[in-house]
Write an enzyme that holds these catalytic residues in place. Sequence first.
Site, PDB file in Angstrom:
ATOM      1  N   SER A  59      32.760  60.676   8.027  1.00 12.23           N
ATOM      2  CA  SER A  59      32.462  61.673   7.000  1.00 12.23           C
ATOM      3  C   SER A  59      33.700  62.556   6.928  1.00 12.23           C
ATOM      4  CB  SER A  59      31.234  62.497   7.400  1.00 12.23           C
ATOM      5  OG  SER A  59      31.056  63.553   6.493  1.00 12.23           O
ATOM      6  N   CYS A  95      42.115  69.067  11.590  1.00 13.08           N
ATOM      7  CA  CYS A  95      43.563  68.975  11.753  1.00 13.08           C
ATOM      8  C   CYS A  95      43.961  69.348  13.181  1.00 13.08           C
ATOM      9  CB  CYS A  95      44.270  69.919  10.784  1.00 13.08           C
ATOM     10  SG  CYS A  95      43.997  69.577   9.044  1.00 13.08           S
ATOM     11  N   CYS A 111      48.732  72.368   6.757  1.00 11.07           N
ATOM     12  CA  CYS A 111      48.072  72.518   5.460  1.00 11.07           C
ATOM     13  C   CYS A 111      47.685  73.987   5.254  1.00 11.07           C
ATOM     14  CB  CYS A 111      46.833  71.620   5.385  1.00 11.07           C
ATOM     15  SG  CYS A 111      45.439  72.160   6.398  1.00 11.07           S
ATOM     16  N   CYS A 159      45.011  75.324   7.729  1.00 13.26           N
ATOM     17  CA  CYS A 159      45.570  75.578   9.065  1.00 13.26           C
ATOM     18  C   CYS A 159      46.454  76.828   9.064  1.00 13.26           C
ATOM     19  CB  CYS A 159      46.349  74.363   9.550  1.00 13.26           C
ATOM     20  SG  CYS A 159      45.267  72.980   9.993  1.00 13.26           S
ATOM     21  N   ASN A 176      44.775  65.668  15.634  1.00 15.43           N
ATOM     22  CA  ASN A 176      43.827  65.454  14.547  1.00 15.43           C
ATOM     23  C   ASN A 176      42.715  64.526  15.022  1.00 15.43           C
ATOM     24  OD1 ASN A 176      45.942  63.416  14.436  1.00 15.43           O
ATOM     25  ND2 ASN A 176      45.251  62.822  12.409  1.00 15.43           N
ATOM     26  N   VAL A 177      41.508  64.846  14.579  1.00 16.54           N
ATOM     27  CA  VAL A 177      40.325  64.060  14.929  1.00 16.54           C
ATOM     28  C   VAL A 177      39.605  63.747  13.625  1.00 16.54           C
ATOM     29  CG1 VAL A 177      38.163  63.987  16.235  1.00 16.54           C
ATOM     30  CG2 VAL A 177      40.142  65.241  17.164  1.00 16.54           C
ATOM     31  N   GLU A 178      39.644  62.486  13.234  1.00 24.33           N
ATOM     32  CA  GLU A 178      39.016  62.074  11.988  1.00 24.33           C
ATOM     33  C   GLU A 178      37.564  61.680  12.218  1.00 24.33           C
ATOM     34  OE1 GLU A 178      43.081  60.436   9.865  1.00 24.33           O
ATOM     35  OE2 GLU A 178      41.576  58.986  10.461  1.00 24.33           O
ATOM     36  N   GLU A 229      46.274  71.385  14.235  1.00 18.23           N
ATOM     37  CA  GLU A 229      46.539  72.803  14.438  1.00 18.23           C
ATOM     38  C   GLU A 229      45.251  73.570  14.723  1.00 18.23           C
ATOM     39  OE1 GLU A 229      47.519  70.716  12.048  1.00 18.23           O
ATOM     40  OE2 GLU A 229      49.096  71.630  10.833  1.00 18.23           O
TER      41      GLU A 229
END
EC number: 3.5.4.5
Length: 140
Positions: free
Chosen positions: A52, A58, A89, A92, A47-49, A60
Amino acid sequence: MSMTQEQKQALVNEAVEAGKNAYCIYSKYVVGACLQTPSGKYIRGCNVENASYGASICAERCAVFSAVAQGEREFDAVAVIGMGGAVPCGMCRQVLNEFNPKMVVLVGDLDGKIVLDTTLDYMLPHAFGPSNLLDLNLKE
């Protein structure tokens, strides 16, 4: 696809390694994923947040998009790990469905313990996929 317990654990372990690269400075919720191709190749994602939030991705989908960028289009299985077990989710699941509705889905915790062993078609019944578009006779 039939997988041995050792193969399943190896795939989950790859997802654990992928999670070590997660960029989750806002949620602190580490997620790692790993796809397995029919040839046995592993492709990782995490995951890369983003500040924004809507621009975040996610693990996957990160793995799928990376795989496609590498020329891969077929996947037999995916493993996803997160605190307590990170179940994919809906978005995904939809992206994974594009490539193999029957793929094995393994969910593990951060230590690599498998907490769920299922299939994508079980997790996303009555999915909308490429076959729903075949009758449209799309032309450029």
